[in-house]
Write an enzyme that holds these catalytic residues in place. Structure first.
Site, PDB file in Angstrom:
ATOM      1  N   LYS A  56      13.816 -13.667   3.970  1.00 32.87           N
ATOM      2  CA  LYS A  56      14.926 -13.435   3.096  1.00 32.87           C
ATOM      3  C   LYS A  56      16.229 -14.195   3.074  1.00 32.87           C
ATOM      4  O   LYS A  56      16.787 -14.542   2.425  1.00 32.87           O
ATOM      5  CB  LYS A  56      15.050 -11.960   3.015  1.00 32.87           C
ATOM      6  CG  LYS A  56      14.271 -11.053   1.819  1.00 32.87           C
ATOM      7  CD  LYS A  56      12.919 -10.862   2.240  1.00 32.87           C
ATOM      8  CE  LYS A  56      11.958 -11.566   1.761  1.00 32.87           C
ATOM      9  NZ  LYS A  56      10.559 -11.279   2.492  1.00 32.87           N
ATOM     10  N   GLY A 120       3.052  -1.975  26.747  1.00 33.13           N
ATOM     11  CA  GLY A 120       2.526  -0.315  26.686  1.00 33.13           C
ATOM     12  C   GLY A 120       1.160  -0.386  26.495  1.00 33.13           C
ATOM     13  O   GLY A 120       0.529  -0.885  25.755  1.00 33.13           O
ATOM     14  N   GLY A 184      -3.635 -19.618   0.788  1.00 34.68           N
ATOM     15  CA  GLY A 184      -3.428 -18.175   0.423  1.00 34.68           C
ATOM     16  C   GLY A 184      -2.131 -17.923  -0.424  1.00 34.68           C
ATOM     17  O   GLY A 184      -1.093 -18.388   0.068  1.00 34.68           O
ATOM     18  N   ILE A 188       2.833 -13.932   1.522  1.00 36.77           N
ATOM     19  CA  ILE A 188       3.475 -14.843   2.192  1.00 36.77           C
ATOM     20  C   ILE A 188       3.546 -16.203   1.780  1.00 36.77           C
ATOM     21  O   ILE A 188       4.452 -16.966   1.707  1.00 36.77           O
ATOM     22  CB  ILE A 188       2.852 -14.773   3.692  1.00 36.77           C
ATOM     23  CG1 ILE A 188       3.342 -13.643   4.398  1.00 36.77           C
ATOM     24  CG2 ILE A 188       3.327 -15.951   4.473  1.00 36.77           C
ATOM     25  CD1 ILE A 188       2.705 -13.246   5.593  1.00 36.77           C
ATOM     26  N   VAL A 273      -3.315 -16.250   5.067  1.00 39.82           N
ATOM     27  CA  VAL A 273      -4.495 -15.468   4.481  1.00 39.82           C
ATOM     28  C   VAL A 273      -4.521 -13.910   4.870  1.00 39.82           C
ATOM     29  O   VAL A 273      -5.742 -13.414   5.101  1.00 39.82           O
ATOM     30  CB  VAL A 273      -5.870 -16.296   5.223  1.00 39.82           C
ATOM     31  CG1 VAL A 273      -5.879 -17.574   4.417  1.00 39.82           C
ATOM     32  CG2 VAL A 273      -6.011 -16.126   6.345  1.00 39.82           C
ATOM     33  N   GLY A 274      -3.375 -13.438   5.384  1.00 36.69           N
ATOM     34  CA  GLY A 274      -3.439 -11.949   5.865  1.00 36.69           C
ATOM     35  C   GLY A 274      -3.117 -11.927   7.188  1.00 36.69           C
ATOM     36  O   GLY A 274      -2.909 -12.636   8.013  1.00 36.69           O
ATOM     37  N   HIS A 447      26.250  -0.695 -18.896  1.00 37.06           N
ATOM     38  CA  HIS A 447      26.197  -1.756 -19.909  1.00 37.06           C
ATOM     39  C   HIS A 447      27.305  -2.635 -19.434  1.00 37.06           C
ATOM     40  O   HIS A 447      28.553  -2.363 -19.196  1.00 37.06           O
ATOM     41  CB  HIS A 447      26.459  -1.560 -21.353  1.00 37.06           C
ATOM     42  CG  HIS A 447      26.319  -2.851 -22.006  1.00 37.06           C
ATOM     43  ND1 HIS A 447      25.079  -3.361 -22.384  1.00 37.06           N
ATOM     44  CD2 HIS A 447      27.308  -3.357 -22.722  1.00 37.06           C
ATOM     45  CE1 HIS A 447      25.167  -4.382 -23.023  1.00 37.06           C
ATOM     46  NE2 HIS A 447      26.685  -4.481 -23.450  1.00 37.06           N
TER      47      HIS A 447
HETATM   48  P1  NAD Z   1      -2.269 -11.532   1.332  1.00 39.83           P
HETATM   49  O1  NAD Z   1      -3.608 -10.687   1.726  1.00 39.83           O
HETATM   50  O2  NAD Z   1      -1.391 -10.996   0.563  1.00 39.83           O
HETATM   51  O3  NAD Z   1      -2.910 -13.048   0.704  1.00 39.83           O
HETATM   52  C1  NAD Z   1      -3.796 -13.876   1.317  1.00 39.83           C
HETATM   53  C2  NAD Z   1      -4.461 -14.513   0.250  1.00 39.83           C
HETATM   54  O4  NAD Z   1      -5.249 -15.615   1.001  1.00 39.83           O
HETATM   55  C3  NAD Z   1      -5.388 -13.865  -0.382  1.00 39.83           C
HETATM   56  O5  NAD Z   1      -5.128 -13.779  -1.737  1.00 39.83           O
HETATM   57  C4  NAD Z   1      -6.768 -14.508  -0.253  1.00 39.83           C
HETATM   58  O6  NAD Z   1      -7.810 -14.540  -1.037  1.00 39.83           O
HETATM   59  C5  NAD Z   1      -6.418 -15.975   0.203  1.00 39.83           C
HETATM   60  N1  NAD Z   1      -7.460 -16.458   1.269  1.00 39.83           N
HETATM   61  C6  NAD Z   1      -8.062 -16.009   2.078  1.00 39.83           C
HETATM   62  N2  NAD Z   1      -8.907 -17.128   2.904  1.00 39.83           N
HETATM   63  C7  NAD Z   1      -8.627 -18.020   2.051  1.00 39.83           C
HETATM   64  C8  NAD Z   1      -9.283 -19.580   2.255  1.00 39.83           C
HETATM   65  N3  NAD Z   1      -9.994 -19.995   3.197  1.00 39.83           N
HETATM   66  N4  NAD Z   1      -8.834 -20.409   1.225  1.00 39.83           N
HETATM   67  C9  NAD Z   1      -8.097 -20.116   0.160  1.00 39.83           C
HETATM   68  N5  NAD Z   1      -7.315 -18.554   0.003  1.00 39.83           N
HETATM   69  C10 NAD Z   1      -7.858 -17.786   1.103  1.00 39.83           C
HETATM   70  O7  NAD Z   1      -1.827 -11.879   2.766  1.00 39.83           O
HETATM   71  P2  NAD Z   1      -0.519 -12.514   3.342  1.00 39.83           P
HETATM   72  O8  NAD Z   1       0.370 -13.411   2.343  1.00 39.83           O
HETATM   73  O9  NAD Z   1      -0.894 -13.557   4.580  1.00 39.83           O
HETATM   74  O10 NAD Z   1       0.389 -11.260   3.710  1.00 39.83           O
HETATM   75  C11 NAD Z   1      -0.017 -10.402   4.780  1.00 39.83           C
HETATM   76  C12 NAD Z   1       0.503  -9.187   4.638  1.00 39.83           C
HETATM   77  O11 NAD Z   1       1.805  -9.171   5.092  1.00 39.83           O
HETATM   78  C13 NAD Z   1       0.426  -8.548   3.585  1.00 39.83           C
HETATM   79  O12 NAD Z   1      -0.360  -7.298   3.615  1.00 39.83           O
HETATM   80  C14 NAD Z   1       1.821  -7.907   2.977  1.00 39.83           C
HETATM   81  O13 NAD Z   1       1.705  -6.663   2.534  1.00 39.83           O
HETATM   82  C15 NAD Z   1       2.536  -8.391   4.286  1.00 39.83           C
HETATM   83  N6  NAD Z   1       3.753  -9.051   3.755  1.00 39.83           N
HETATM   84  C16 NAD Z   1       4.541  -8.400   2.766  1.00 39.83           C
HETATM   85  C17 NAD Z   1       5.836  -9.093   2.069  1.00 39.83           C
HETATM   86  C18 NAD Z   1       6.638  -8.225   1.222  1.00 39.83           C
HETATM   87  O14 NAD Z   1       6.382  -7.153   1.069  1.00 39.83           O
HETATM   88  N7  NAD Z   1       7.515  -8.823   0.501  1.00 39.83           N
HETATM   89  C19 NAD Z   1       6.071 -10.225   2.690  1.00 39.83           C
HETATM   90  C20 NAD Z   1       5.328 -10.900   3.753  1.00 39.83           C
HETATM   91  C21 NAD Z   1       4.254 -10.121   4.080  1.00 39.83           C
END
Ligand code: NAD
Length: 473
Positions: A56, A120, A184, A188, A273-274, A447
């Site tokens: 942020k 831990g 992805g 993120i 990608v997660g 407002h």
């Molecule tokens: P995400 O699951 O939001 O998105 C990952 C994307 O990558 C998916 O849409 C998926 O289809 C795509 N993908 C996967 N493999 C691929 C490939 N080989 N080629 C192309 N696309 C592919 O995961 P993220 O963005 O890494 O975020 C991870 C976690 O962190 C999330 O669960 C999120 O809730 C959390 N997070 C939240 C915030 C927030 O709340 N603002 C910010 C950052 C992270």
């Protein structure tokens, strides 16, 4: 030394749980393995150190730069010789992180939480081993809360290297990459893609799925996709990355789009990608603790594992990987250990994607209500009709409110637009108190504020909006 509670992990779930336990009179320790270069423990987990807060910080800095370059002139402000000092921007971010993480040790001191440095592991249902360097210490505990968080997923086709980085690496580039690839188009990918695009990178995001943000409201997905394209993000849907090579100078990415195989080159590649839960070796395998298909620890709605007095919270259990969800679970568990009857309302966990404009939502989407056969009504209001949004030159997007047709209870609020996160937060409060759309419509909103768009959307749900031209007769 015997504690009432030992928390393993000092992120937003763990450190909040520890503080709350201590406030409730429980003798509490919190084990954390991260240390900084001076050997001081680093509390705050991913969120404070390498996630929410530094991202942020860069989102805010980059947005200021972007506006100075692109839209200050709309306000009659001409900027000459605009320049970017990346190292100063990074230093500011690091200072914000440092200030907040060191603040947690202060909070522990004030609240009487005992910090324990090391890694831990729960060795039986009332003992925790902590390894620090070559030393192992064993601590006794009546209750243990596991809160070890999550880590970025590394994929075999794109292992980390000099130029192939995870979200942490992407928060520390020393210069703006000319060409930046991202795998992805999730939370993120969009947030970090926005940061570097605003600072001047040509950003391409590869997304394997053919739908953009498939879990959010369809209208918001459509509107935000259009806006991000306008901002310069090249989002390639239906593009599966098949091979990545880092030559140390350039990263080459092969991907399939429909049936064609294509190749692009980048200076840096972010893999987003997660995230996966950190559950490896945090408890003895003889304990009655199970994981699900996603590697998450199985808990009930009170975050209790099958093992007596052992709890798990935050990213290592089911539900969205969000700091505020983990913190609230920590508070619920602390209160339950202290004998209170706390519960958590998982239906009202708000979500935010911190792009500009932000995307935020709470409750059910229209698609979910349709799938569940719920009879609902919709009220929408565009920010283009909001006086405050126009005055701020920030009028892209809209508010959408869904309410039950019979009872008028608000079931979901979805916002793409200025201050979306804060507007949705107002909806969360209303929904927590079981508000109807009529209740919100009867509430006085200041407002001019962008929040008035929520008021108008609530009125629109009952065909009573004042500032919409095409009101149904
Ligand atoms: P995400 O699951 O939001 O998105 C990952 C994307 O990558 C998916 O849409 C998926 O289809 C795509 N993908 C996967 N493999 C691929 C490939 N080989 N080629 C192309 N696309 C592919 O995961 P993220 O963005 O890494 O975020 C991870 C976690 O962190 C999330 O669960 C999120 O809730 C959390 N997070 C939240 C915030 C927030 O709340 N603002 C910010 C950052 C992270």
């Amino acid at each position: 030394m015997k504690y009432d509670v030992i928390v393993i992990g000092g992120g937003p779930a763990g450190y909040v749980a520890a503080i709350k336990c201590s406030q409730l009179g429980l003798n509490t320790a919190c084990v954390e393995s991260s240390i900084d270069s001076n050997g001081t423990q680093k509390y705050g987990g991913t969120c404070l150190n390498i996630g929410c807060i530094p991202s942020k910080s860069l989102l805010d800095s980059s947005q200021k730069y972007y506006e100075a370059a692109k839209s200050f002139s709309n306000h009659g402000i001409e900027v000459k010789n605009l320049d970017l000092n990346i190292s100063a921007m990074m230093e500011r971010k690091n200072n914000v992180v440092e200030r907040l993480t060191s603040g947690i040790l202060g909070l522990f001191k004030t609240n009487g939480v005992h910090p324990i440095s090391g890694t831990g592991k729960l060795i039986n249902n009332n003992q925790v081993s902590v390894i620090s360097g070559n030393d192992e210490s064993i601590f006794d505990a009546e209750h243990v809360i596991l809160a070890t968080g999550s880590s970025p997923i590394e994929i075999p086709i794109a292992p980390w290297s000099e130029n192939v980085v995870d979200s942490t690496g992407a928060l520390n580039f020393e210069e703006v990459p000319e060409n930046l690839g991202i795998i992805g188009a999730g939370v993120i990918g969009l947030e970090l893609g926005s940061v570097w695009s605003r600072l001047g990178s040509e950003v391409t995001i590869f997304e394997a799925m053919t739908d953009f943000l498939p879990l959010i409201d369809k209208q918001l997905a459509k509107d935000s996709s259009r806006e991000f394209k306008k901002q310069g993000l090249n989002i390639k849907l239906g593009s599966q990355v098949t091979n990545v090579t880092d030559s140390n100078k350039k990263v080459s990415v092969n991907f399939t789009n429909s049936s064609t195989e294509e190749r692009m080159e980048f200076d840096k590649l972010i893999v987003a990608v997660g995230r996966k839960p950190n559950t490896n070796d945090i408890y003895d395998s003889n304990l009655d603790i199970e994981t699900d298909a996603n590697g998450r620890i199985v808990v009930n709605s009170f975050c209790e594992t099958a093992e007596k007095n052992i709890f798990a919270i935050g990213d290592i259990v089911r539900g969205p990987m969000l700091a505020h969800k983990g913190s609230e679970e920590g508070i619920m568990v602390a209160e339950r250990i202290a004998g209170k009857k706390a519960t958590m309302n998982y239906d009202l966990v708000p979500n935010v994607i911190y792009t500009h404009p932000e995307i935020a939502w709470v409750g059910k989407t229209q698609q979910e209500l349709e799938d569940e056969g719920v009879d609902f009504k919709v009220g929408s209001f565009p920010f283009a009709a909001s006086g405050r949004a126009l005055a701020a030159d920030d009028s892209v997007g809209s508010v959408k409110l869904l309410a039950d047709k019979g009872t008028d209870t608000i079931l979901g609020v979805h916002v793409f637009g200025p201050s979306a996160a804060d507007i949705v937060q107002q909806a969360v409060i209303a929904m927590e108190f079981g508000s109807s759309s009529e209740d919100l419509g009867l509430t006085i909103f200041s407002h001019p504020t962008v929040s008035e768009a929520l008021h108008e959307a609530a009125l629109a749900a009952n065909n009573e909006a004042i500032h919409i031209g095409n009101r149904k007769k």
